[in-house]
Enzyme design. Structure first.
Site, PDB file in Angstrom:
ATOM      1  N   HIS A  99      -1.614  -7.606   2.403  1.00  0.00           N
ATOM      2  CA  HIS A  99      -1.603  -8.225   3.740  1.00  0.00           C
ATOM      3  C   HIS A  99      -2.771  -7.799   4.610  1.00  0.00           C
ATOM      4  O   HIS A  99      -2.951  -8.324   5.703  1.00  0.00           O
ATOM      5  CB  HIS A  99      -0.254  -8.006   4.436  1.00  0.00           C
ATOM      6  CG  HIS A  99       0.007  -6.622   4.941  1.00  0.00           C
ATOM      7  ND1 HIS A  99      -0.047  -6.316   6.281  1.00  0.00           N
ATOM      8  CD2 HIS A  99       0.337  -5.468   4.316  1.00  0.00           C
ATOM      9  CE1 HIS A  99       0.257  -5.022   6.442  1.00  0.00           C
ATOM     10  NE2 HIS A  99       0.492  -4.499   5.268  1.00  0.00           N
ATOM     11  N   GLN A 149      -7.811  -0.151   3.430  1.00  0.00           N
ATOM     12  CA  GLN A 149      -8.623  -0.734   4.502  1.00  0.00           C
ATOM     13  C   GLN A 149     -10.050  -1.080   4.070  1.00  0.00           C
ATOM     14  O   GLN A 149     -10.841  -1.530   4.901  1.00  0.00           O
ATOM     15  CB  GLN A 149      -8.671   0.220   5.708  1.00  0.00           C
ATOM     16  CG  GLN A 149      -7.325   0.374   6.411  1.00  0.00           C
ATOM     17  CD  GLN A 149      -6.867  -0.868   7.170  1.00  0.00           C
ATOM     18  OE1 GLN A 149      -7.633  -1.822   7.352  1.00  0.00           O
ATOM     19  NE2 GLN A 149      -5.625  -0.867   7.617  1.00  0.00           N
ATOM     20  N   GLY A 208       0.822  -1.210   0.000  1.00  0.00           N
ATOM     21  CA  GLY A 208       0.000   0.000   0.000  1.00  0.00           C
ATOM     22  C   GLY A 208       0.855   1.260   0.000  1.00  0.00           C
ATOM     23  O   GLY A 208       0.537   2.239  -0.683  1.00  0.00           O
ATOM     24  N   THR A 209       1.941   1.244   0.756  1.00  0.00           N
ATOM     25  CA  THR A 209       2.797   2.436   0.840  1.00  0.00           C
ATOM     26  C   THR A 209       3.368   2.777  -0.537  1.00  0.00           C
ATOM     27  O   THR A 209       3.331   3.931  -0.967  1.00  0.00           O
ATOM     28  CB  THR A 209       3.944   2.182   1.846  1.00  0.00           C
ATOM     29  OG1 THR A 209       3.359   1.904   3.126  1.00  0.00           O
ATOM     30  CG2 THR A 209       4.864   3.387   1.956  1.00  0.00           C
ATOM     31  N   SER A 232      -3.618  -3.067  -0.553  1.00  0.00           N
ATOM     32  CA  SER A 232      -2.488  -3.785   0.050  1.00  0.00           C
ATOM     33  C   SER A 232      -2.894  -5.217   0.349  1.00  0.00           C
ATOM     34  O   SER A 232      -3.946  -5.457   0.957  1.00  0.00           O
ATOM     35  CB  SER A 232      -2.087  -3.074   1.341  1.00  0.00           C
ATOM     36  OG  SER A 232      -1.186  -3.872   2.077  1.00  0.00           O
ATOM     37  N   CYS A 284       3.671   5.259  20.988  1.00  0.00           N
ATOM     38  CA  CYS A 284       4.475   5.565  22.167  1.00  0.00           C
ATOM     39  C   CYS A 284       5.888   5.846  21.692  1.00  0.00           C
ATOM     40  O   CYS A 284       6.664   4.943  21.438  1.00  0.00           O
ATOM     41  CB  CYS A 284       4.461   4.383  23.118  1.00  0.00           C
ATOM     42  SG  CYS A 284       5.218   4.753  24.683  1.00  0.00           S
ATOM     43  N   THR A 301      12.297  -6.314 -11.343  1.00  0.00           N
ATOM     44  CA  THR A 301      11.794  -7.674 -11.573  1.00  0.00           C
ATOM     45  C   THR A 301      10.688  -7.982 -10.570  1.00  0.00           C
ATOM     46  O   THR A 301      10.859  -7.771  -9.368  1.00  0.00           O
ATOM     47  CB  THR A 301      12.954  -8.685 -11.427  1.00  0.00           C
ATOM     48  OG1 THR A 301      13.974  -8.303 -12.357  1.00  0.00           O
ATOM     49  CG2 THR A 301      12.503 -10.104 -11.703  1.00  0.00           C
ATOM     50  N   ASN A 339      -8.140   3.554   8.705  1.00  0.00           N
ATOM     51  CA  ASN A 339      -7.565   2.391   9.387  1.00  0.00           C
ATOM     52  C   ASN A 339      -7.831   2.376  10.888  1.00  0.00           C
ATOM     53  O   ASN A 339      -7.860   1.318  11.501  1.00  0.00           O
ATOM     54  CB  ASN A 339      -6.059   2.302   9.127  1.00  0.00           C
ATOM     55  CG  ASN A 339      -5.364   3.641   9.185  1.00  0.00           C
ATOM     56  OD1 ASN A 339      -5.797   4.602   8.554  1.00  0.00           O
ATOM     57  ND2 ASN A 339      -4.297   3.718   9.933  1.00  0.00           N
TER      58      ASN A 339
HETATM   59  N1  PLP Z   1      -2.863   2.964   3.845  1.00  0.00           N
HETATM   60  C1  PLP Z   1      -3.605   2.563   4.891  1.00  0.00           C
HETATM   61  C2  PLP Z   1      -4.954   3.165   5.107  1.00  0.00           C
HETATM   62  C3  PLP Z   1      -3.130   1.583   5.766  1.00  0.00           C
HETATM   63  O1  PLP Z   1      -3.864   1.208   6.800  1.00  0.00           O
HETATM   64  C4  PLP Z   1      -1.841   1.055   5.520  1.00  0.00           C
HETATM   65  C5  PLP Z   1      -1.252   0.052   6.463  1.00  0.00           C
HETATM   66  O2  PLP Z   1      -1.475   0.112   7.659  1.00  0.00           O
HETATM   67  C6  PLP Z   1      -1.112   1.492   4.404  1.00  0.00           C
HETATM   68  C7  PLP Z   1      -1.650   2.452   3.597  1.00  0.00           C
HETATM   69  C8  PLP Z   1       0.250   0.940   4.091  1.00  0.00           C
HETATM   70  O3  PLP Z   1       0.138  -0.318   3.478  1.00  0.00           O
HETATM   71  P1  PLP Z   1       1.393  -1.333   3.458  1.00  0.00           P
HETATM   72  O4  PLP Z   1       1.543  -1.857   4.853  1.00  0.00           O
HETATM   73  O5  PLP Z   1       1.007  -2.400   2.480  1.00  0.00           O
HETATM   74  O6  PLP Z   1       2.577  -0.567   2.990  1.00  0.00           O
END
Ligand code: PLP
Length: 388
Positions: free
Chosen positions: A201, A179, A70-71, A199, A325, A237, A151
Site C-alpha cells: 500500500h 519506504q 510490511g509489519t 509493503s 497524540c 491460504t 518513513n
Molecule cells: N515499515 C515502515 C518503514 C513503514 O513505514 C511501515 C508503514 O508505515 C511499515 C513498516 C508497516 O507496513 P504495513 O502498513 O504494510 O504493515
C-alpha cells in the site's frame, strides 16, 4: 480542493489495481494449493504477482514470500531468523532507533525471550554512520535490522556498506525497505542484504499486502504455523485477489521509477524551497541529499505541529506529524529523538510526502496558504501563553 500529501502513510491504488482485485475476487476463487484447474488458475495469478514483485527488487521469484504487509514481513524476518539462528549460540541483535515500530517492537519482544538488543542512535542527518555500526557489531551478533529509507524524514541508509560489515562478522542482515521500494530503484543484489521487507500500500497496491524477500539458503522458521504455503515459510491460504493487485502495483511502480521520481523530487524541492523562503523559523529535518524523492520533514518554530496539521486539514490538505497524540500528551517522534533533535523541534515537525498523483498546482496552493496559517497559529499560541 482536496490535496493528499501523505503518501508515506498510504497511497491511493491505481484504477488498474482496483480492477484487477475486483476481477480476481470474482473469477479466480480457487484455492492456490488445490490440484484441480480452479486451484491452478489461482496459483498462476499468484505466480504472476510474485514475479512482478521480484522484478521490482531485482530478485528471483522463488525467494519472495508473499505476506499481509510490511509489519508481517518484518516480524517474519526477525522472529523467523532469530528462531532459526538459536542453535548458533549468538544472541545479539543490532538495530537503530529510527526503525518503524514493526521492527522496534519485534526486537523488544525478542529481548523478552532472552535476546540482547543494541539500538543505535543516528546523527542529526538521520543517516547511520558506518563506524557507529561497526563498533556495535561483534561475534555475538546474529542478526541486524536497519531500514532502507526512513518513513518520517525519508533518509536513505548506506545499506550496501552496512551489509558488507555485517557479512564480515557472519551476521544476517535484514532491511525494512517499505519506504524505498517503488520510490527509488531497489536491487537486493546490489544492497547485498539477506532479507528485505516491502509493503504494497506504500506504492499504489492494496493495504494488507506485502512481501519478504529472503536470500536462497537463508534459514527462516515460519512464524505462522499451519499449512505448507509459500514454500513452508508462511502458512495460510493466500489472499489471491489482493496479491494480484500487489503484482499490478509493482509493475506500475517499476514503469514509473525514473521519470515519475524525478518529477516528484522537483515538486518536493519546490515545496521545500518555498516554505523555507516564505515562512520564518523553518528548518528541514534530516539529510537533504540522501533522501527518497517524495519526502520532506520540516519543523516550524514556536508551533505545535498538530495545530498546523489540523489547520491544513480544514483547508483540504492532508499531511502528517511524527508525533503521536496519545492520551492528551504530545509524544515527540521517536525518529527525531533518535536523531538527537531538541524535543521542541521534534514536536514542531510536519511531514509532507508526495506521490505520482501530486501536481504543481497542489504544491503551489499549499505553499501559498502556509505562511498565513503559520502566522495566525503563532499569534494564537502567543496570546494563549500570555493568558496562562
Ligand atoms: N515499515 C515502515 C518503514 C513503514 O513505514 C511501515 C508503514 O508505515 C511499515 C513498516 C508497516 O507496513 P504495513 O502498513 O504494510 O504493515
Amino acid at each position: 480542493m482536496r490535496i493528499y500529501l501523505d503518501y508515506n502513510a498510504t497511497s491511493p491504488p491505481a484504477p488498474e489495481v482496483v480492477d484487477t482485485v475486483n476481477r480476481v475476487l470474482g473469477s479466480e476463487f480457487g484455492n492456490a494449493s488445490s490440484v484441480h484447474a480452479f486451484g491452478q488458475r489461482a496459483k498462476a495469478v499468484l505466480d504472476d504477482a510474485r514475479a512482478s514483485v521480484a522484478r521490482l527488487i531485482d530478485a528471483d521469484p522463488s525467494e519472495v514470500v508473499l505476506t499481509s504487509g510490511g509489519t508481517e514481513a518484518d516480524n517474519l524476518a526477525l522472529r523467523g531468523a532469530a528462531e532459526a539462528l538459536e542453535p548458533s549460540g549468538r544472541r545479539k541483535i543490532v538495530t537503530t532507533g529510527i526503525e518503524h515500530e514493526a521492527v522496534l517492537n519485534t526486537v523488544k519482544a525478542l529481548e523478552r525471550q532472552g535476546w540482547a538488543a543494541r539500538t543505535l542512535s543516528v546523527p542529526e542527518t538521520g543517516v547511520l554512520l558506518p563506524q557507529t555500526f561497526r563498533a556495535a557489531i561483534d561475534r555475538e551478533t546474529a542478526l541486524v535490522s536497519v531500514m532502507h529509507a526512513n518513513n518520517e524524514v525519508g533518509t536513505i541508509q548506506p545499506i550496501t556498506e552496512l551489509a558488507a560489515i555485517a557479512r564480515e562478522h557472519g551476521a544476517l542482515f535484514h532491511t525494512d525497505a517499505v519506504q524505498s521500494v517503488g520510490k527509488i530503484p531497489v536491487s537486493v543484489r546490489e544492497l547485498g542484504v539477506d532479507a528485505l521487507s516491502l509493503s504494497g500500500h506504500k506504492f499504489g497496491g492494496p493495504k494488507g499486502t506485502g512481501a519478504l524477500w529472503v536470500r536462497r539458503g537463508v534459514r527462516l522458521i515460519s512464524t505462522m504455523t499451519g499449512g505448507r504455503q509459500e514454500r513452508n515459510r508462511r502458512a495460510g491460504t493466500e489472499n489471491v485477489p489482493l496479491l494480484a493487485g500487489l503484482g499490478v502495483a509493482a509493475q506500475l511502480a517499476q514503469a514509473r521509477l525514473g521519470t515519475a521520481s524525478a518529477r516528484i523530487a522537483l515538486l518536493r524541492d519546490r515545496l521545500e524551497e518555498k516554505i523555507l523562503a516564505t515562512v520564518s523559523g523553518t528548518v528541514v529535518n534530516g539529510d537533504r541529499a540522501a533522501r527518497v524523492p517524495n519526502t520532506t520533514n520540516i519543523s516550524f518554530d514556536g508551533l505545535e505541529a498538530e495545530s498546523l496539521l489540523i489547520a491544513l486539514d480544514l483547508e483540504g490538505v492532508a499531511v502528517s506529524t511524527g508525533s503521536a497524540c496519545s492520551s492528551g500528551s504530545l509524544e515527540p517522534s521517536h525518529v527525531l529523538r533518535a536523531m538527537n533533535l531538541p524535543s521542541a523541534r521534534a514536536r514542531n515537525s510536519l511531514r509532507f510526502s508526495l506521490g505520482p498523483g501530486t501536481t504543481a498546482e497542489e504544491i503551489d496552493f499549499v505553499a501559498d496558504i502556509l505562511p498565513g496559517l503559520v502566522t495566525k497559529l503563532r499569534r494564537l499560541s502567543r496570546t494563549a501563553a500570555a493568558l496562562r
